[in-house]
Design a protein around this motif. Structure first.
Motif, mmCIF file in Angstrom:
data_model
loop_
_atom_site.group_PDB
_atom_site.id
_atom_site.type_symbol
_atom_site.label_atom_id
_atom_site.label_comp_id
_atom_site.label_asym_id
_atom_site.label_seq_id
_atom_site.Cartn_x
_atom_site.Cartn_y
_atom_site.Cartn_z
ATOM 1 N N VAL A 9 7.812 -49.458 3.927
ATOM 2 C CA VAL A 9 8.445 -48.805 2.772
ATOM 3 C C VAL A 9 7.755 -47.466 2.505
ATOM 4 O O VAL A 9 8.415 -46.454 2.254
ATOM 5 C CB VAL A 9 8.418 -49.718 1.528
ATOM 6 C CG1 VAL A 9 8.806 -48.944 0.273
ATOM 7 C CG2 VAL A 9 9.343 -50.915 1.721
ATOM 8 N N THR A 10 6.432 -47.445 2.582
ATOM 9 C CA THR A 10 5.678 -46.196 2.390
ATOM 10 C C THR A 10 6.050 -45.174 3.459
ATOM 11 O O THR A 10 6.243 -43.991 3.155
ATOM 12 C CB THR A 10 4.165 -46.468 2.406
ATOM 13 O OG1 THR A 10 3.847 -47.349 1.323
ATOM 14 C CG2 THR A 10 3.364 -45.189 2.266
ATOM 15 N N ILE A 12 8.865 -44.974 5.090
ATOM 16 C CA ILE A 12 10.225 -44.497 4.795
ATOM 17 C C ILE A 12 10.184 -43.494 3.655
ATOM 18 O O ILE A 12 10.857 -42.455 3.711
ATOM 19 C CB ILE A 12 11.169 -45.676 4.486
ATOM 20 C CG1 ILE A 12 11.375 -46.530 5.745
ATOM 21 C CG2 ILE A 12 12.502 -45.177 3.950
ATOM 22 C CD1 ILE A 12 12.106 -47.844 5.489
ATOM 23 N N GLN A 13 9.400 -43.777 2.619
ATOM 24 C CA GLN A 13 9.275 -42.832 1.496
ATOM 25 C C GLN A 13 8.748 -41.492 1.992
ATOM 26 O O GLN A 13 9.222 -40.434 1.571
ATOM 27 C CB GLN A 13 8.335 -43.384 0.423
ATOM 28 C CG GLN A 13 8.936 -44.322 -0.566
ATOM 29 C CD GLN A 13 10.152 -43.807 -1.304
ATOM 30 O OE1 GLN A 13 11.021 -44.595 -1.612
ATOM 31 N NE2 GLN A 13 10.275 -42.541 -1.611
ATOM 32 N N ILE A 16 11.500 -39.652 3.637
ATOM 33 C CA ILE A 16 12.419 -39.103 2.631
ATOM 34 C C ILE A 16 11.868 -37.798 2.079
ATOM 35 O O ILE A 16 12.597 -36.805 1.945
ATOM 36 C CB ILE A 16 12.679 -40.129 1.512
ATOM 37 C CG1 ILE A 16 13.483 -41.316 2.049
ATOM 38 C CG2 ILE A 16 13.389 -39.481 0.323
ATOM 39 C CD1 ILE A 16 13.546 -42.504 1.110
ATOM 40 N N ILE A 77 15.676 -43.292 9.196
ATOM 41 C CA ILE A 77 15.422 -43.988 7.925
ATOM 42 C C ILE A 77 16.337 -45.204 7.844
ATOM 43 O O ILE A 77 15.899 -46.307 7.510
ATOM 44 C CB ILE A 77 15.640 -43.051 6.721
ATOM 45 C CG1 ILE A 77 14.502 -42.030 6.612
ATOM 46 C CG2 ILE A 77 15.767 -43.847 5.411
ATOM 47 C CD1 ILE A 77 14.749 -40.929 5.595
ATOM 48 N N MET A 81 15.283 -49.149 7.712
ATOM 49 C CA MET A 81 15.751 -49.996 6.613
ATOM 50 C C MET A 81 16.458 -51.230 7.156
ATOM 51 O O MET A 81 16.197 -52.349 6.711
ATOM 52 C CB MET A 81 16.674 -49.203 5.685
ATOM 53 C CG MET A 81 15.968 -48.154 4.857
ATOM 54 S SD MET A 81 17.117 -47.106 3.930
ATOM 55 C CE MET A 81 17.838 -48.305 2.812
ATOM 56 N N GLU A 90 14.854 -50.369 -3.122
ATOM 57 C CA GLU A 90 13.395 -50.376 -2.961
ATOM 58 C C GLU A 90 12.827 -48.985 -2.719
ATOM 59 O O GLU A 90 11.608 -48.814 -2.680
ATOM 60 C CB GLU A 90 13.011 -51.284 -1.785
ATOM 61 C CG GLU A 90 13.407 -52.736 -1.950
ATOM 62 C CD GLU A 90 13.052 -53.554 -0.732
ATOM 63 O OE1 GLU A 90 11.841 -53.705 -0.463
ATOM 64 O OE2 GLU A 90 13.994 -54.039 -0.071
ATOM 65 N N LEU A 91 13.689 -48.002 -2.585
ATOM 66 C CA LEU A 91 13.269 -46.657 -2.229
ATOM 67 C C LEU A 91 13.606 -45.663 -3.327
ATOM 68 O O LEU A 91 14.523 -45.866 -4.111
ATOM 69 C CB LEU A 91 13.939 -46.225 -0.918
ATOM 70 C CG LEU A 91 13.688 -47.133 0.273
ATOM 71 C CD1 LEU A 91 14.606 -46.764 1.414
ATOM 72 C CD2 LEU A 91 12.234 -47.059 0.701
ATOM 73 N N ASN A 92 12.871 -44.559 -3.338
ATOM 74 C CA ASN A 92 13.129 -43.473 -4.265
ATOM 75 C C ASN A 92 13.597 -42.266 -3.462
ATOM 76 O O ASN A 92 12.813 -41.643 -2.768
ATOM 77 C CB ASN A 92 11.849 -43.144 -5.054
ATOM 78 C CG ASN A 92 12.056 -42.022 -6.033
ATOM 79 O OD1 ASN A 92 13.159 -41.524 -6.220
ATOM 80 N ND2 ASN A 92 10.984 -41.577 -6.653
ATOM 81 N N PHE A 93 14.869 -41.950 -3.580
ATOM 82 C CA PHE A 93 15.437 -40.840 -2.819
ATOM 83 C C PHE A 93 15.355 -39.520 -3.552
ATOM 84 O O PHE A 93 15.784 -38.487 -3.052
ATOM 85 C CB PHE A 93 16.910 -41.134 -2.454
ATOM 86 C CG PHE A 93 17.036 -42.128 -1.341
ATOM 87 C CD1 PHE A 93 17.025 -41.704 -0.018
ATOM 88 C CD2 PHE A 93 17.141 -43.475 -1.597
ATOM 89 C CE1 PHE A 93 17.123 -42.608 1.014
ATOM 90 C CE2 PHE A 93 17.248 -44.398 -0.557
ATOM 91 C CZ PHE A 93 17.235 -43.955 0.750
#
Length: 95
Positions: A9-10, A12-13, A16, A77, A81, A90-93
């Motif tokens: 998750v980190t 992927i963030q 982003i 990404i 996912m 779960e993500l902040n876009f």
């Protein structure tokens, strides 16, 4: 296993954030070059939400190269996912 998921998750963030930084560069290059006629149409402090499609038909090869990089990051990404069962919530876009 949860630590691995958190690390993914980190990652992927971070992708982003990287994607958004590159997109900002696309906007800046286009607005100082091929789309400079729009600079006067947008007032200081005014916010305009550009999309990648706004830049797809430009001739600037720098912009086109950066668009390809953004598309590559976006597609990976989605792969990360999907493979890891990570939901969009779960993500902040917005970073």
């Amino acid at each position: 296993m949860e630590n691995n998921r958190n690390a993914i998750v980190t990652a992927i963030q971070d992708l982003i954030i990287c994607r958004n930084n590159i997109f900002d560069n696309i906007v800046n290059i286009a607005m100082s070059g091929e789309m400079n006629h729009l600079a006067d149409a947008i007032d200081i402090g005014e916010k305009y939400n550009f999309k990648l499609n706004h830049f797809r038909n430009l001739e600037d090869e720098n912009v086109n190269a950066l668009i390809r990089i953004v598309e590559y990051i976006e597609s990976h990404i989605l792969v990360l996912m999907d493979v890891n069962g990570i939901d969009i919530t779960e993500l902040n876009f917005d970073d």
